[in-house]
Design an enzyme around this catalytic site. Structure first.
Site, mmCIF file in Angstrom:
data_model
loop_
_atom_site.group_PDB
_atom_site.id
_atom_site.type_symbol
_atom_site.label_atom_id
_atom_site.label_comp_id
_atom_site.label_asym_id
_atom_site.label_seq_id
_atom_site.Cartn_x
_atom_site.Cartn_y
_atom_site.Cartn_z
ATOM 1 C CB SER A 97 3.814 1.737 -1.955
ATOM 2 O OG SER A 97 4.866 2.611 -1.631
ATOM 3 C CE LYS A 172 6.778 5.534 -3.263
ATOM 4 N NZ LYS A 172 6.837 4.432 -2.289
ATOM 5 C CE LYS A 241 3.755 -2.220 -4.489
ATOM 6 N NZ LYS A 241 4.137 -2.132 -3.061
#
Length: 308
Positions: A97, A172, A241
């Site tokens: 990601s 995502k 994050k």
């Protein structure tokens, strides 16, 4: 089955994904800095490589599952990185990601060497990685996606081609942004409910069939919060994050993210409180302390209040 696969990054997600590739009978090279993780895959028939370049050499497809963009860049472009061992016609699939902009930069560098690049971040957690049931959001050339779909079906159940390079990462980020906001809302609502005298189990039953339900509610309340068990799951560090990458992307595009910025502060506070490695549902514990209650199945209504 003739394709030779390299898998780089054998962490909590990468290890079970690589194991499924090995169990499917593929000729598999693996690399990771953790010897125990490599040994586990070697026991399944994989070949251990000394570097990303060695893992990539001769492989048709290189799968990456890495913690962040800086590590992806080092693994792909470093002196002994993937591109140092790559060949024209090879395909890199990044399951990590990262931001869409980062992916586009990596794809351009790969293209200069005649190497294809797909971003394919996954959703479904460690359990989904082990079961091979992940949702995979793929960005890149449609023909490249079609050529790689078979290997993706080994690690995922629902696989979507969502657009050009970077589109998988964008989707995502949007998905995890929504998860982060939803989880923060669930934590606040349940804490308020217990402080108001409601039974946590009653809230689970009623909201679970009402308009307030969400994935965060359905997955995190019965399995984590009510049990007081916060082993991840999906860690607060990772949620923070992902929200940071979403805000970074939003700044690049000039899009204000009001709720995201507020929710992100909850995860940043949780990290500062030492909760970074716990499941995202552990943000509830911060609110519990402030309110003097606990949201647990064994603590109905006002009996959920802590007595000092």
């Amino acid at each position: 089955m003739s394709k030779k696969i390299a898998f780089i990054g054998l962490g909590a997600m990468g290890r079970p994904m690589a194991a499924n590739v090995a169990k499917a009978g593929y000729d598999l090279n693996v690399f990771d800095l953790a010897p125990a993780a490599v040994a586990e895959l070697a026991a399944l028939g994989a070949t251990a490589a000394d570097s990303p370049a060695q893992a990539a050499a001769g492989s048709d497809i290189v799968l990456l599952s890495l913690p962040n963009a800086a590590i992806v860049a080092g693994v792909v472009t470093g002196e002994n990185g993937v591109l140092a061992g790559s060949h024209s016609g090879q395909m890199i699939i990044d399951l990590s990601s990262v931001t869409p902009e980062h992916t586009r930069k990596m794809a351009a560098l790969a293209r200069d060497k005649g190497v294809g690049y797909l971003d394919a971040p996954v959703s479904g957690g460690v359990a989904g990685a082990a079961a091979g049931t992940l949702t995979i959001m793929v960005g890149g050339d449609p023909a490249a996606f079609a050529a790689c779909e078979t290997i993706l079906q080994v690690i995922g159940k629902k696989i979507y081609h969502v657009g050009a390079v970077g589109a998988g990462d964008a989707l995502k980020l949007i998905n995890n942004l929504m998860l982060g906001i939803n989880m923060a809302g669930v934590a606040e609502a349940l804490t308020l409910g217990v402080k108001a005298g409601l039974d946590p189990k009653t809230m689970l039953d009623v909201i679970g069939v009402s308009s307030g339900r969400s994935y965060a509610f359905e997955a995190k309340v019965p399995n984590f919060i009510l049990k007081g068990s916060f082993a991840p799951g999906f860690a607060i560090d990772l949620q923070y994050k992902d929200m940071e990458m979403a805000t970074q992307t939003a700044k690049e595009l000039g899009v204000p993210l009001l709720l995201t910025n507020v929710a992100q502060q909850m995860y940043e506070t949780a990290k500062a409180s030492g909760l970074g490695r716990q499941d995202i549902s552990a943000v509830t514990t911060m609110l519990e302390k402030l309110a003097g209650v606990e949201v647990r199945e064994s603590n109905p209504g006002v009996r959920g209040e802590r007595r000092g």
